[in-house]
Motif scaffolding. Sequence first.
Motif, mmCIF file in Angstrom:
data_model
loop_
_atom_site.group_PDB
_atom_site.id
_atom_site.type_symbol
_atom_site.label_atom_id
_atom_site.label_comp_id
_atom_site.label_asym_id
_atom_site.label_seq_id
_atom_site.Cartn_x
_atom_site.Cartn_y
_atom_site.Cartn_z
ATOM 1 N N GLU A 1 -0.089 21.136 -4.411
ATOM 2 C CA GLU A 1 0.454 19.660 -4.547
ATOM 3 C C GLU A 1 0.312 19.328 -3.202
ATOM 4 O OE1 GLU A 1 4.612 19.775 -4.748
ATOM 5 O OE2 GLU A 1 4.805 21.697 -4.217
ATOM 6 N N ALA A 2 0.302 17.840 -3.021
ATOM 7 C CA ALA A 2 0.111 17.145 -2.060
ATOM 8 C C ALA A 2 0.957 15.759 -1.953
ATOM 9 C CB ALA A 2 -1.509 16.816 -1.521
ATOM 10 N N ARG A 3 1.219 15.175 -0.874
ATOM 11 C CA ARG A 3 1.946 14.014 -0.930
ATOM 12 C C ARG A 3 1.470 13.219 0.072
ATOM 13 N NH1 ARG A 3 8.027 15.312 -0.732
ATOM 14 N NH2 ARG A 3 7.496 15.928 -2.763
ATOM 15 N N PHE A 4 1.490 11.891 -0.135
ATOM 16 C CA PHE A 4 0.651 10.655 0.612
ATOM 17 C C PHE A 4 1.466 9.621 0.942
ATOM 18 C CE2 PHE A 4 -2.359 13.081 -2.204
ATOM 19 C CZ PHE A 4 -3.441 13.478 -1.208
ATOM 20 N N PHE A 5 1.780 9.343 2.011
ATOM 21 C CA PHE A 5 2.734 8.165 2.563
ATOM 22 C C PHE A 5 1.775 7.195 2.989
ATOM 23 C CE2 PHE A 5 5.028 12.030 2.747
ATOM 24 C CZ PHE A 5 6.121 11.936 2.289
ATOM 25 N N LEU A 6 1.845 5.918 2.524
ATOM 26 C CA LEU A 6 0.729 4.754 2.572
ATOM 27 C C LEU A 6 1.727 3.440 2.942
ATOM 28 C CD1 LEU A 6 -1.574 5.817 -0.476
ATOM 29 C CD2 LEU A 6 -1.605 6.615 1.785
ATOM 30 N N VAL A 7 0.833 2.825 3.602
ATOM 31 C CA VAL A 7 1.157 1.384 3.560
ATOM 32 C C VAL A 7 -0.046 0.314 3.456
ATOM 33 C CG1 VAL A 7 3.250 1.777 5.250
ATOM 34 C CG2 VAL A 7 1.003 1.377 5.999
ATOM 35 N N PRO A 8 0.305 -0.929 2.986
ATOM 36 C CA PRO A 8 -0.901 -1.940 3.131
ATOM 37 C C PRO A 8 -1.546 -1.987 4.347
ATOM 38 C CG PRO A 8 0.924 -2.739 1.840
ATOM 39 C CD PRO A 8 1.386 -1.516 2.776
ATOM 40 N N GLY A 9 -2.625 -2.462 4.419
ATOM 41 C CA GLY A 9 -3.523 -2.898 5.827
ATOM 42 C C GLY A 9 -4.367 -1.510 6.337
ATOM 43 N N THR A 10 -4.753 -1.960 7.362
ATOM 44 C CA THR A 10 -5.695 -0.796 8.101
ATOM 45 C C THR A 10 -5.044 -0.390 9.216
ATOM 46 O OG1 THR A 10 -6.730 -2.482 9.525
ATOM 47 C CG2 THR A 10 -7.879 -1.908 7.202
ATOM 48 N N ALA A 11 -5.447 0.856 9.860
ATOM 49 C CA ALA A 11 -4.663 1.477 10.972
ATOM 50 C C ALA A 11 -4.886 0.757 12.232
ATOM 51 C CB ALA A 11 -5.462 2.879 11.160
ATOM 52 N N SER A 12 -6.096 -0.128 12.362
ATOM 53 C CA SER A 12 -6.065 -0.707 13.559
ATOM 54 C C SER A 12 -5.360 -2.046 13.582
ATOM 55 C CB SER A 12 -7.739 -1.180 13.740
ATOM 56 O OG SER A 12 -8.306 -1.873 12.637
ATOM 57 N N HIS A 13 -4.830 -2.531 12.607
ATOM 58 C CA HIS A 13 -4.078 -3.824 12.322
ATOM 59 C C HIS A 13 -2.810 -3.652 11.786
ATOM 60 C CE1 HIS A 13 -8.432 -5.065 12.868
ATOM 61 N NE2 HIS A 13 -7.888 -6.064 13.628
#
Length: 685
Positions: free
Chosen positions: A66-78
């Motif tokens: 199992e794995a869990r991913f925490f995400l947000v919209p947008g790119t890492a540089s902005h």
Amino acid sequence: MANTNLVRILDGNTFVVCEDTGDIEATPTEPTGMFANDTRFLSTWVLTVNGERLNALSYDDLQYYEARFFLVPGTASHYTDAKLSVIRERVVGGSFREQLTVLNHDERPVDLEIRVDAAADFADLFQVKDEILNKKGESYTEAEADRLRLGYRRGNFNRETVITSSEPARFDARGFAYTVRLEPNEQWTSRIDVDTLVLGPGGRPVPMGARVHGTGQISLQQDLQEWLANAPKVNCEWETLARTYRRSLVDLAALRFGPISVPGAIPAAGLPWFMTMFGRDSILTCLQTLPFTPELSRTTLRVLATLQGSRFDDFREEDPGRILHEMRYGETAAFEEQPHSPYYGSVDATPLFVVLLDEYERWSGDAALVRELERECRAALRWIDDYADLAGNGYVWYERRNTETGLDNQCWKDSWDSISYRDGRLPGFPRATCEVQGYAYDAKVRAARLAREFWDDPAYADQLEREAAELKERFNREWWVADGEYYAIALEPDGRQVDSLTSNIGHLLWSGIVTDERAPKIAEHLVGPRLFSGWGVRTLAEGDARYNPIGYHNGTIWPFDNSFIAWGLRRYGFAEEAATIADGIIAASGYFDGRLPEAFGGYQRELTKFPVEYPTACSPQAWSTGTPLLLIRTMLGIEPHEGHLSVEPRLPVGMGRIEVLDIPGRWGRVDAFARGRLELEHHPD
């Protein structure tokens, strides 16, 4: 796999390799995707919100499954303060399950278009590995009201990926989507199931392997807890060893899969390329792990016996009595575009099968299995004498009969240039490598015990002992390189010695074929500067023409190789040398978070200061996960002796105290304790 951000989740012969966002965008030749039974069932799995890709804040591969991913919209540089976050929770347990959660942190409602693009190229793992994707069948897609069906058909070879959702979704040919309105501080969740199907005639599902546990997350957790609870407990002052031992047990659990023919589990060889049954790899892994997970050995022996060769087949290189090398289930095997159905091109698996059967009985007292497999064991011994002696001089030789796709080298160092003279020349064929003669000797010695004690055939036992003694005498006369004082890696049919100095000589100690007077010189070479780097024993000695510290079998360090070398050194009384090797390998494991890779560079320890991983090493790999377990056995001198367990510890200097509790065997469960000698300058961690 060069991308260090790839996340691996596996369970048995099903595994997922993805980006740190959870997305899968596989090229035809990259080992990302969801694979099962040597086929890629998902090649695209990309999440967007309102048409925008997501950026990973972090991910956690909680357990192997199992794995869990925490995400947000947008790119890492902005990145700006996100008003929306996404959590992907993924479990692999024979199938693929993802729970998708979207949270609105805004003060206002939001309208979202959540989409997952999905596709399956059904690439055969061999095609991915060889970077040749040449599909000859028909792909099809069926978008239904409640599911998406992706399929591939070529004759009777039929595979499908079926995707369903707990929340209403709009399925189309490219994936599926949700329209969601979230109020302030509200969250939305959907569970997505991806099932892999192997279909037979008439579209009926065909079982490809029994589950060793249930497919639910709770069942997977319980199974892992039981696996760890049943294994011996290792408590020690060297934190690196304690961490590596636990990681090895967890990785072994991940690599288990259940064949159809026999109940129980056997170890798959390694991720990503070898998530299947290998004769040599499975046997050696069982030998390494026998004091800790003996149940793997029983199942492995019975499965290999079931698939033992019974005929002559040049395409598969099958002979009566021969133990398989590799079994595959993908398209190329089904249509005989490669011979792994199964493929028998290995000369060491057959004698090692006999070795494992004897070693398993010595630990377990399982006389019933020895009697059950008498016919298969005798057939394996006949193969050594009748079919493996291609030159007619009493040695085990190999030369591939499948000239299109068979292996050139059929020993464990199976790359094309792994067997060479010290000046770099490659010998002709057939070839006989030294360690296989040791395995054959050991198999005959051990089978003699089985014949005398369990098969009621003392005449056969006497015959095997005579043959073993003759082989040992002849081997020590004909393989000894006088000007180097070591054994040649191989012979040519005319008796010429292939005279490179290699790690193979350590396997000769393990098998017992080395004479007592020559053993000290072999031990000296193994921990000498040409072979020993400070981390471990190199596959090929520094100074030989083909030596390369990052050459696959020509200078790298293989942890499994070192574990058997250390075991062989202990057999001949070289406890200090064995401890030196154990110390180096275990120290190296600390640089890999406790997970020893398939191989790492043979650079001098003083030069690099840390072990350099081989660029395409399998991780986890079964016989690398078994390495710490065999090293623990070797350091503590744990051996079955006349129905009891004997302990004779010789630990590396400065290691401190170690205890191994509840070691299973015919004696029930017993404990072993040891304390290393102190040296103030030695700091393993």
